[in-house]
Design a protein around this motif. Sequence first.
Motif, PDB file in Angstrom:
ATOM      1  N   GLU A 134     -28.903  41.442  64.277  1.00 30.04           N
ATOM      2  CA  GLU A 134     -28.592  42.811  63.862  1.00 30.04           C
ATOM      3  C   GLU A 134     -27.567  43.428  64.788  1.00 30.04           C
ATOM      4  O   GLU A 134     -26.618  44.105  64.345  1.00 30.04           O
ATOM      5  CB  GLU A 134     -29.873  43.640  63.846  1.00 30.04           C
ATOM      6  CG  GLU A 134     -29.730  45.003  63.198  1.00 30.04           C
ATOM      7  CD  GLU A 134     -29.412  44.917  61.715  1.00 30.04           C
ATOM      8  OE1 GLU A 134     -28.664  45.777  61.227  1.00 30.04           O
ATOM      9  OE2 GLU A 134     -29.901  43.975  61.052  1.00 30.04           O
ATOM     10  N   ASN A 135     -27.719  43.212  66.091  1.00 27.91           N
ATOM     11  CA  ASN A 135     -26.751  43.731  67.069  1.00 27.91           C
ATOM     12  C   ASN A 135     -25.383  43.068  66.889  1.00 27.91           C
ATOM     13  O   ASN A 135     -24.337  43.728  67.012  1.00 27.91           O
ATOM     14  CB  ASN A 135     -27.259  43.476  68.492  1.00 27.91           C
ATOM     15  CG  ASN A 135     -28.459  44.335  68.826  1.00 27.91           C
ATOM     16  OD1 ASN A 135     -28.635  45.425  68.275  1.00 27.91           O
ATOM     17  ND2 ASN A 135     -29.300  43.860  69.735  1.00 27.91           N
ATOM     18  N   THR A 169     -21.897  44.985  66.093  1.00 29.06           N
ATOM     19  CA  THR A 169     -20.718  44.814  66.950  1.00 29.06           C
ATOM     20  C   THR A 169     -19.532  44.293  66.154  1.00 29.06           C
ATOM     21  O   THR A 169     -18.386  44.735  66.323  1.00 29.06           O
ATOM     22  CB  THR A 169     -21.045  43.844  68.102  1.00 29.06           C
ATOM     23  OG1 THR A 169     -22.158  44.345  68.850  1.00 29.06           O
ATOM     24  CG2 THR A 169     -19.849  43.680  69.031  1.00 29.06           C
ATOM     25  N   LEU A 170     -19.821  43.344  65.276  1.00 28.97           N
ATOM     26  CA  LEU A 170     -18.765  42.757  64.448  1.00 28.97           C
ATOM     27  C   LEU A 170     -18.149  43.806  63.524  1.00 28.97           C
ATOM     28  O   LEU A 170     -16.926  43.819  63.296  1.00 28.97           O
ATOM     29  CB  LEU A 170     -19.345  41.601  63.625  1.00 28.97           C
ATOM     30  CG  LEU A 170     -18.352  40.730  62.856  1.00 28.97           C
ATOM     31  CD1 LEU A 170     -17.397  40.022  63.825  1.00 28.97           C
ATOM     32  CD2 LEU A 170     -19.100  39.698  62.019  1.00 28.97           C
ATOM     33  N   TYR A 171     -18.988  44.696  63.016  1.00 31.68           N
ATOM     34  CA  TYR A 171     -18.488  45.752  62.139  1.00 31.68           C
ATOM     35  C   TYR A 171     -17.541  46.695  62.894  1.00 31.68           C
ATOM     36  O   TYR A 171     -16.489  47.091  62.362  1.00 31.68           O
ATOM     37  CB  TYR A 171     -19.650  46.545  61.552  1.00 31.68           C
ATOM     38  CG  TYR A 171     -19.210  47.685  60.675  1.00 31.68           C
ATOM     39  CD1 TYR A 171     -18.751  47.445  59.381  1.00 31.68           C
ATOM     40  CD2 TYR A 171     -19.238  48.999  61.145  1.00 31.68           C
ATOM     41  CE1 TYR A 171     -18.344  48.502  58.566  1.00 31.68           C
ATOM     42  CE2 TYR A 171     -18.828  50.044  60.348  1.00 31.68           C
ATOM     43  CZ  TYR A 171     -18.373  49.796  59.059  1.00 31.68           C
ATOM     44  OH  TYR A 171     -17.957  50.840  58.268  1.00 31.68           O
ATOM     45  N   MET A 172     -17.915  47.039  64.124  1.00 32.08           N
ATOM     46  CA  MET A 172     -17.056  47.901  64.932  1.00 32.08           C
ATOM     47  C   MET A 172     -15.728  47.215  65.236  1.00 32.08           C
ATOM     48  O   MET A 172     -14.663  47.851  65.241  1.00 32.08           O
ATOM     49  CB  MET A 172     -17.771  48.269  66.237  1.00 32.08           C
ATOM     50  CG  MET A 172     -18.989  49.153  66.041  1.00 32.08           C
ATOM     51  SD  MET A 172     -18.612  50.706  65.183  1.00 32.08           S
ATOM     52  CE  MET A 172     -17.437  51.443  66.328  1.00 32.08           C
ATOM     53  N   ASP A 173     -15.779  45.879  65.460  1.00 27.22           N
ATOM     54  CA  ASP A 173     -14.543  45.143  65.715  1.00 27.22           C
ATOM     55  C   ASP A 173     -13.643  45.144  64.483  1.00 27.22           C
ATOM     56  O   ASP A 173     -12.408  45.199  64.592  1.00 27.22           O
ATOM     57  CB  ASP A 173     -14.865  43.695  66.112  1.00 27.22           C
ATOM     58  CG  ASP A 173     -15.475  43.607  67.496  1.00 27.22           C
ATOM     59  OD1 ASP A 173     -15.338  44.573  68.262  1.00 27.22           O
ATOM     60  OD2 ASP A 173     -16.112  42.572  67.796  1.00 27.22           O
ATOM     61  N   ARG A 174     -14.258  45.120  63.298  1.00 21.68           N
ATOM     62  CA  ARG A 174     -13.464  45.164  62.080  1.00 21.68           C
ATOM     63  C   ARG A 174     -12.830  46.538  61.898  1.00 21.68           C
ATOM     64  O   ARG A 174     -11.663  46.659  61.502  1.00 21.68           O
ATOM     65  CB  ARG A 174     -14.343  44.847  60.868  1.00 21.68           C
ATOM     66  CG  ARG A 174     -13.578  44.918  59.547  1.00 21.68           C
ATOM     67  CD  ARG A 174     -14.481  44.787  58.352  1.00 21.68           C
ATOM     68  NE  ARG A 174     -13.744  45.002  57.119  1.00 21.68           N
ATOM     69  CZ  ARG A 174     -14.273  45.001  55.909  1.00 21.68           C
ATOM     70  NH1 ARG A 174     -15.580  44.820  55.777  1.00 21.68           N
ATOM     71  NH2 ARG A 174     -13.523  45.207  54.838  1.00 21.68           N
ATOM     72  N   VAL A 175     -13.590  47.595  62.211  1.00 20.42           N
ATOM     73  CA  VAL A 175     -13.077  48.954  62.071  1.00 20.42           C
ATOM     74  C   VAL A 175     -11.898  49.185  62.996  1.00 20.42           C
ATOM     75  O   VAL A 175     -10.885  49.811  62.627  1.00 20.42           O
ATOM     76  CB  VAL A 175     -14.194  49.986  62.345  1.00 20.42           C
ATOM     77  CG1 VAL A 175     -13.617  51.401  62.411  1.00 20.42           C
ATOM     78  CG2 VAL A 175     -15.273  49.895  61.268  1.00 20.42           C
ATOM     79  N   THR A 176     -11.988  48.652  64.208  1.00 18.35           N
ATOM     80  CA  THR A 176     -10.911  48.852  65.198  1.00 18.35           C
ATOM     81  C   THR A 176      -9.765  47.869  65.014  1.00 18.35           C
ATOM     82  O   THR A 176      -8.751  47.966  65.717  1.00 18.35           O
ATOM     83  CB  THR A 176     -11.479  48.720  66.625  1.00 18.35           C
ATOM     84  OG1 THR A 176     -12.113  47.438  66.772  1.00 18.35           O
ATOM     85  CG2 THR A 176     -12.501  49.820  66.905  1.00 18.35           C
ATOM     86  N   GLY A 177      -9.931  46.916  64.126  1.00 18.19           N
ATOM     87  CA  GLY A 177      -8.853  45.973  63.851  1.00 18.19           C
ATOM     88  C   GLY A 177      -8.852  44.739  64.717  1.00 18.19           C
ATOM     89  O   GLY A 177      -7.952  43.898  64.604  1.00 18.19           O
ATOM     90  N   ARG A 178      -9.871  44.567  65.568  1.00 18.77           N
ATOM     91  CA  ARG A 178      -9.918  43.385  66.423  1.00 18.77           C
ATOM     92  C   ARG A 178     -10.360  42.129  65.659  1.00 18.77           C
ATOM     93  O   ARG A 178     -10.182  41.017  66.126  1.00 18.77           O
ATOM     94  CB  ARG A 178     -10.847  43.626  67.611  1.00 18.77           C
ATOM     95  CG  ARG A 178     -10.238  44.542  68.663  1.00 18.77           C
ATOM     96  CD  ARG A 178     -11.151  44.775  69.824  1.00 18.77           C
ATOM     97  NE  ARG A 178     -12.329  45.593  69.456  1.00 18.77           N
ATOM     98  CZ  ARG A 178     -13.202  46.052  70.335  1.00 18.77           C
ATOM     99  NH1 ARG A 178     -13.057  45.779  71.627  1.00 18.77           N
ATOM    100  NH2 ARG A 178     -14.216  46.796  69.934  1.00 18.77           N
ATOM    101  N   VAL A 179     -10.951  42.349  64.480  1.00 18.25           N
ATOM    102  CA  VAL A 179     -11.384  41.226  63.632  1.00 18.25           C
ATOM    103  C   VAL A 179     -10.851  41.459  62.229  1.00 18.25           C
ATOM    104  O   VAL A 179     -10.947  42.577  61.693  1.00 18.25           O
ATOM    105  CB  VAL A 179     -12.929  41.113  63.594  1.00 18.25           C
ATOM    106  CG1 VAL A 179     -13.357  40.017  62.598  1.00 18.25           C
ATOM    107  CG2 VAL A 179     -13.478  40.807  64.970  1.00 18.25           C
TER     108      VAL A 179
END
Length: 311
Positions: free
Chosen positions: A183-184, A188-198
């Motif tokens: 879940e964590n 974290t992965l979702y935040m990376d997608r929002v910021t464009g890192r993923v």
Amino acid sequence: TIRTVRNMLSNQIYCGDTVNFKTYTKSYKLKKRIKNSPENMRIFLNTHEAIIDRATFDLVQRHFEGRKRADKRGDMDKYAGYLYCADCGSRLYLHRGKTAKDNSFRCGHYESRKSDCTAHYIKETVIDEVVLQSLRKVTTFARERSEEFYNMAMSNGEKEAMEQFKDTEKLRNEYESRIAQLENAISTLYMDRVTGRVTPERYDSLAGGYEKEQSELKQKLQELDSKTNVISAREKCVRDFIANAKKIVKVTEVTPAILRAFIRRIEVYEKEVKYSRKCTNRINIRFSFTTTKAFEADGIMIDNEKIPTAV
């Protein structure tokens, strides 16, 4: 409505269980769903809060399996939903005689010619006699020597059950810890997608794998709950049987209330010598509590709910 109430009382989900694979399809090209057989379903006990208590649910299922309506004389078959053929598993159906003493039972598959099973003919008075004799002995034992009865019914496999319980708790902690980690990771992965890192493609690939693993772990947790609830369910059955034995002291005749309180199923075997008037049927009485070890209660050997009695 009456139909809605009946549907609720027929649906196992309302007594706290989860039932998976109730239907299936022969091909992905076919939209029609086919009702699955009970042995191919996956049932997980006590996965959520029950609306209907299990005793009431089991009682209703036996009622639905048996005869619903009275005969022309207004009499109901008290053994409806309890009496079965020990060889083919079919219900035994009542055949009324001129008097109550002439009533008898025969195998349903034999009468309908659905199998090569035999008649399993047995008189109702004979079944009454055997059931009364067995009930009086076992309920007296449970009432007068309650602690001994409880220990004998629960003792076998207790050590193994405790070890299994420890292993189950260890697995539960591992599964729950891993589910939290996943879940964590998804957050974290979702935040990376929002910021464009993923990239979106990378996010979909990784998140899909995490969610699939989460789903599999939750399914395993349900299976663990089902296993651990078996121990508590067995204990409840034994305690309920003892309580009923203390509540119903005198058992003078077989009635629907007596059957509901103490018996789950009665199985009748064919006579060793067909059509013999002297040879008797063998009867297995399965009481409402479960056992994992054979023990003797005043001359009646109880082994996996089966009580063989010569009639």
